[in-house]
Scaffold this active site. Structure first.
Site, PDB file in Angstrom:
ATOM      1  N   ASP A  46      -2.379   1.464   6.134  1.00 11.51           N
ATOM      2  CA  ASP A  46      -2.424   2.844   5.644  1.00 11.51           C
ATOM      3  C   ASP A  46      -3.511   2.985   4.584  1.00 11.51           C
ATOM      4  OD1 ASP A  46      -0.990   5.575   5.396  1.00 11.51           O
ATOM      5  OD2 ASP A  46      -1.151   4.892   3.312  1.00 11.51           O
ATOM      6  N   TYR A  51      -8.663   6.770  -1.375  1.00  8.50           N
ATOM      7  CA  TYR A  51      -8.429   5.401  -1.867  1.00  8.50           C
ATOM      8  C   TYR A  51      -9.752   4.635  -1.998  1.00  8.50           C
ATOM      9  CZ  TYR A  51      -3.541   6.238  -0.316  1.00  8.50           C
ATOM     10  OH  TYR A  51      -2.289   6.741  -0.093  1.00  8.50           O
ATOM     11  N   LYS A  76      -6.513   9.592   5.786  1.00  4.04           N
ATOM     12  CA  LYS A  76      -6.113  10.942   5.350  1.00  4.04           C
ATOM     13  C   LYS A  76      -7.308  11.726   4.827  1.00  4.04           C
ATOM     14  CE  LYS A  76      -1.960   8.621   3.622  1.00  4.04           C
ATOM     15  NZ  LYS A  76      -2.409   7.365   3.020  1.00  4.04           N
ATOM     16  N   HIS A 108      -3.780  15.005   3.689  1.00  8.06           N
ATOM     17  CA  HIS A 108      -3.124  14.221   2.636  1.00  8.06           C
ATOM     18  C   HIS A 108      -2.138  15.042   1.803  1.00  8.06           C
ATOM     19  CE1 HIS A 108      -4.046  10.463  -0.007  1.00  8.06           C
ATOM     20  NE2 HIS A 108      -2.796  10.802  -0.135  1.00  8.06           N
ATOM     21  N   SER A 148       0.852  14.971   5.326  1.00 11.28           N
ATOM     22  CA  SER A 148       1.486  14.170   4.290  1.00 11.28           C
ATOM     23  C   SER A 148       1.857  15.093   3.132  1.00 11.28           C
ATOM     24  CB  SER A 148       0.518  13.078   3.819  1.00 11.28           C
ATOM     25  OG  SER A 148       1.105  12.322   2.792  1.00 11.28           O
ATOM     26  N   ASN A 149       2.986  14.834   2.533  1.00 11.31           N
ATOM     27  CA  ASN A 149       3.467  15.631   1.402  1.00 11.31           C
ATOM     28  C   ASN A 149       3.751  17.080   1.772  1.00 11.31           C
ATOM     29  OD1 ASN A 149       3.222  13.589  -0.825  1.00 11.31           O
ATOM     30  ND2 ASN A 149       1.085  13.612  -0.158  1.00 11.31           N
ATOM     31  N   GLN A 170       4.075  12.078   6.223  1.00  9.46           N
ATOM     32  CA  GLN A 170       4.210  10.923   5.319  1.00  9.46           C
ATOM     33  C   GLN A 170       4.591  11.454   3.931  1.00  9.46           C
ATOM     34  OE1 GLN A 170       1.233   8.002   3.090  1.00  9.46           O
ATOM     35  NE2 GLN A 170       1.040   7.715   5.291  1.00  9.46           N
ATOM     36  N   SER A 197       6.028   4.971  -1.233  1.00 11.09           N
ATOM     37  CA  SER A 197       6.619   4.589  -2.529  1.00 11.09           C
ATOM     38  C   SER A 197       8.069   4.130  -2.375  1.00 11.09           C
ATOM     39  CB  SER A 197       6.510   5.734  -3.543  1.00 11.09           C
ATOM     40  OG  SER A 197       5.157   5.974  -3.864  1.00 11.09           O
ATOM     41  N   SER A 240       1.178  -4.259  -1.757  1.00 14.53           N
ATOM     42  CA  SER A 240       0.999  -5.299  -2.751  1.00 14.53           C
ATOM     43  C   SER A 240      -0.385  -5.907  -2.564  1.00 14.53           C
ATOM     44  CB  SER A 240       2.062  -6.397  -2.620  1.00 14.53           C
ATOM     45  OG  SER A 240       1.829  -7.389  -3.615  1.00 14.53           O
ATOM     46  N   VAL A 241      -0.909  -6.466  -3.643  1.00 10.96           N
ATOM     47  CA  VAL A 241      -2.161  -7.221  -3.531  1.00 10.96           C
ATOM     48  C   VAL A 241      -1.868  -8.718  -3.635  1.00 10.96           C
ATOM     49  CG1 VAL A 241      -3.615  -5.356  -4.372  1.00 10.96           C
ATOM     50  CG2 VAL A 241      -2.603  -6.957  -6.020  1.00 10.96           C
ATOM     51  N   ARG A 245       4.018 -11.480  -1.841  1.00  9.64           N
ATOM     52  CA  ARG A 245       4.761 -10.216  -1.750  1.00  9.64           C
ATOM     53  C   ARG A 245       4.476  -9.522  -0.416  1.00  9.64           C
ATOM     54  NH1 ARG A 245       3.872  -7.644  -7.797  1.00  9.64           N
ATOM     55  NH2 ARG A 245       5.289  -9.048  -8.903  1.00  9.64           N
ATOM     56  N   GLU A 247       3.831 -11.071   2.292  1.00  2.73           N
ATOM     57  CA  GLU A 247       4.589 -11.838   3.297  1.00  2.73           C
ATOM     58  C   GLU A 247       6.087 -11.527   3.217  1.00  2.73           C
ATOM     59  OE1 GLU A 247       3.207 -15.784   2.441  1.00  2.73           O
ATOM     60  OE2 GLU A 247       1.360 -15.498   3.596  1.00  2.73           O
TER      61      GLU A 247
HETATM   62  N1  LIG Z   1       0.483  10.117   1.179  1.00  5.37           N
HETATM   63  C1  LIG Z   1       0.580   9.991  -0.135  1.00  5.37           C
HETATM   64  O1  LIG Z   1       0.385  10.952  -0.898  1.00  5.37           O
HETATM   65  C2  LIG Z   1       0.933   8.652  -0.708  1.00  5.37           C
HETATM   66  C3  LIG Z   1       1.337   8.552  -2.050  1.00  5.37           C
HETATM   67  C4  LIG Z   1       1.683   7.313  -2.547  1.00  5.37           C
HETATM   68  C5  LIG Z   1       1.632   6.202  -1.728  1.00  5.37           C
HETATM   69  N2  LIG Z   1       1.206   6.306  -0.428  1.00  5.37           N
HETATM   70  C6  LIG Z   1       1.088   5.119   0.456  1.00  5.37           C
HETATM   71  O2  LIG Z   1       2.260   4.340   0.342  1.00  5.37           O
HETATM   72  C7  LIG Z   1       1.930   3.052  -0.170  1.00  5.37           C
HETATM   73  C8  LIG Z   1       3.060   2.517  -1.035  1.00  5.37           C
HETATM   74  O3  LIG Z   1       3.312   3.360  -2.129  1.00  5.37           O
HETATM   75  P1  LIG Z   1       2.929   2.982  -3.632  1.00  5.37           P
HETATM   76  O4  LIG Z   1       1.654   2.222  -3.624  1.00  5.37           O
HETATM   77  O5  LIG Z   1       3.022   4.237  -4.413  1.00  5.37           O
HETATM   78  O6  LIG Z   1       4.072   2.103  -4.186  1.00  5.37           O
HETATM   79  P2  LIG Z   1       5.222   1.107  -3.755  1.00  5.37           P
HETATM   80  O7  LIG Z   1       4.957   0.433  -2.460  1.00  5.37           O
HETATM   81  O8  LIG Z   1       6.470   1.861  -3.965  1.00  5.37           O
HETATM   82  O9  LIG Z   1       5.077   0.033  -4.930  1.00  5.37           O
HETATM   83  C9  LIG Z   1       3.909  -0.720  -5.080  1.00  5.37           C
HETATM   84  C10 LIG Z   1       4.013  -1.492  -6.382  1.00  5.37           C
HETATM   85  O10 LIG Z   1       5.058  -2.464  -6.278  1.00  5.37           O
HETATM   86  C11 LIG Z   1       4.553  -3.763  -6.603  1.00  5.37           C
HETATM   87  N3  LIG Z   1       5.217  -4.693  -5.691  1.00  5.37           N
HETATM   88  C12 LIG Z   1       5.053  -4.788  -4.373  1.00  5.37           C
HETATM   89  N4  LIG Z   1       5.864  -5.725  -3.836  1.00  5.37           N
HETATM   90  C13 LIG Z   1       6.542  -6.260  -4.863  1.00  5.37           C
HETATM   91  C14 LIG Z   1       7.523  -7.278  -4.959  1.00  5.37           C
HETATM   92  N5  LIG Z   1       7.944  -7.928  -3.878  1.00  5.37           N
HETATM   93  N6  LIG Z   1       8.018  -7.573  -6.188  1.00  5.37           N
HETATM   94  C15 LIG Z   1       7.590  -6.914  -7.285  1.00  5.37           C
HETATM   95  N7  LIG Z   1       6.664  -5.931  -7.250  1.00  5.37           N
HETATM   96  C16 LIG Z   1       6.136  -5.607  -6.052  1.00  5.37           C
HETATM   97  C17 LIG Z   1       3.069  -3.697  -6.395  1.00  5.37           C
HETATM   98  O11 LIG Z   1       2.388  -4.546  -7.282  1.00  5.37           O
HETATM   99  P3  LIG Z   1       1.320  -5.644  -6.763  1.00  5.37           P
HETATM  100  O12 LIG Z   1       0.330  -4.932  -5.881  1.00  5.37           O
HETATM  101  O13 LIG Z   1       0.733  -6.179  -8.029  1.00  5.37           O
HETATM  102  O14 LIG Z   1       2.121  -6.662  -6.013  1.00  5.37           O
HETATM  103  C18 LIG Z   1       2.757  -2.224  -6.715  1.00  5.37           C
HETATM  104  O15 LIG Z   1       2.540  -2.074  -8.106  1.00  5.37           O
HETATM  105  C19 LIG Z   1       0.608   3.280  -0.894  1.00  5.37           C
HETATM  106  O16 LIG Z   1      -0.094   2.090  -1.162  1.00  5.37           O
HETATM  107  C20 LIG Z   1      -0.079   4.223   0.061  1.00  5.37           C
HETATM  108  O17 LIG Z   1      -0.614   3.510   1.160  1.00  5.37           O
HETATM  109  C21 LIG Z   1       0.883   7.522   0.085  1.00  5.37           C
END
Ligand SMILES: NC(=O)c1ccc[n+]([C@@H]2O[C@H](COP(=O)([O-])OP(=O)(O)OC[C@H]3O[C@@H](n4cnc5c(N)ncnc54)[C@H](OP(=O)(O)O)[C@@H]3O)[C@@H](O)[C@H]2O)c1
Length: 287
Positions: A46, A51, A76, A108, A148-149, A170, A197, A240-241, A245, A247
């Site tokens: 995604d 981004y 998006k 988006h 999305s949204n 999304q 999220s 995650s980066v 995590r 995996e």
């Molecule tokens: N359409 C939209 O408007 C929209 C908005 C938000 C997000 N998204 C998409 O959804 C994806 C996910 O949402 P998000 O990035 O907001 O947040 P998320 O997946 O809810 O959380 C990501 C955070 O959690 C940490 N994390 C991941 N795995 C972990 C684990 N096993 N243990 C502890 N911490 C962990 C990551 O840190 P590290 O990277 O340091 O591991 C990162 O800071 C986005 O990357 C994006 O692709 C879309």
């Protein structure tokens, strides 16, 4: 019951239910994260023009040697790219940067950058954007299109004029913000929901209520939150980066866990009633 590995989309396309999120991941970190994810069995990535990592994702995909038809790429059109000309340029740029067709292109955000949230210009411009996506879909450059949204009001408006119906919405979705009405609306209209999220941008992972729920299951908080999303019929996008995590959330690892127990599912379902919490931006004010 095994959880479905894919979500059916129009045209016989199957979207892998687990995709790697890449928000705020750029440069070599993006190449590494995508490479690790592909090695761990992810087949859905995604991204979004905003981004600013589409080029790196294209690089990682090509380097993986995985046949393109086995992969599913979502991108998006950003709020800065709404309207006929900007959305056309945005899609061309995403296609060029990724270096391949796009499986799923989303609008988006229902709003337009720098336009007042209450302005009718938002509706006029997102309609233009949708026409652009429809055109590129017909040409085969965007295999499926969606949004999305979008709240129910935005979807009702879109369904009123769409020649190609949105295949996906999304949205933020997790146990503390469950989107029950929106999910029911999407299901009734054949729109797949992809939850973003799932970890509440990481804050939900340490939520004491989530910790209590998962202790009994012998799984991690990340896995529990992703299984909750999958069991509610959504796609999920763990981000995650860190390799371990990535995996931990890999599709095969989640599939191997099976479903959450009814008790764990019920406990997570109960969280929103205790305290509703939204972690991302709120589109409800966009006219
Ligand atoms: N359409 C939209 O408007 C929209 C908005 C938000 C997000 N998204 C998409 O959804 C994806 C996910 O949402 P998000 O990035 O907001 O947040 P998320 O997946 O809810 O959380 C990501 C955070 O959690 C940490 N994390 C991941 N795995 C972990 C684990 N096993 N243990 C502890 N911490 C962990 C990551 O840190 P590290 O990277 O340091 O591991 C990162 O800071 C986005 O990357 C994006 O692709 C879309």
């Amino acid at each position: 019951m095994p959880l479905p590995a894919t979500i059916p989309l129009p045209g016989g396309l199957a979207m892998p239910a687990v995709g790697l999120g890449t928000f705020r991941v750029r440069g070599q970190e993006a190449v590494d994260a995508v490479s690790w994810a592909l090695a761990a069995g992810y087949r859905h990535i995604d991204t979004a023009s905003i981004y600013k990592n589409e080029e790196e994702i294209g690089t990682a995909i090509r380097a993986s040697g995985i046949p393109r038809e086995q992969l599913f790429i979502t991108s998006k059109v950003s709020p800065y790219q709404q309207g006929t000309e900007a959305a056309t340029a945005a899609c061309e740029a995403s296609l060029r940067l990724l270096g391949t067709h796009i499986d799923l292109m989303l609008v988006h955000w229902p709003g337009v950058a720098k336009v007042d949230a209450a302005s009718p210009d938002n509706a006029a411009m997102r309609r233009q954007t949708w026409r652009v996506l429809e055109q590129l879909h017909r040409r085969g450059q965007l295999r499926v299109i969606g949004v999305s949204n979008y709240e129910i009001k935005h979807l009702e408006e879109l369904l009123g004029y769409a020649e190609v119906k949105p295949a996906v919405n999304q949205v933020e979705c997790h146990p503390r913000y469950q989107q029950r009405d929106l999910r029911a609306f999407c299901q009734a209209h054949g729109i797949a929901v992809v939850a973003y999220s799932s970890f509440g941008s990481s804050q939900l992972l340490s939520d004491p209520a989530v910790q209590a729920v998962v202790a009994a299951e012998g799984i991690t908080p990340a896995q529990a939150l992703l299984l909750w999303g999958l069991q509610r019929g959504c796609g999920v996008l763990p981000k995650s980066v860190r390799r371990e995590r990535i995996e931990e959330a890999a599709p095969a690892r989640l599939a191997g866990l099976g479903e959450l127990s009814p008790e764990a599912l019920a406990a997570l379902d109960a969280l929103e009633e205790q305290q509703q919490q939204k972690y991302c931006w709120d589109p409800s004010g966009i006219a």
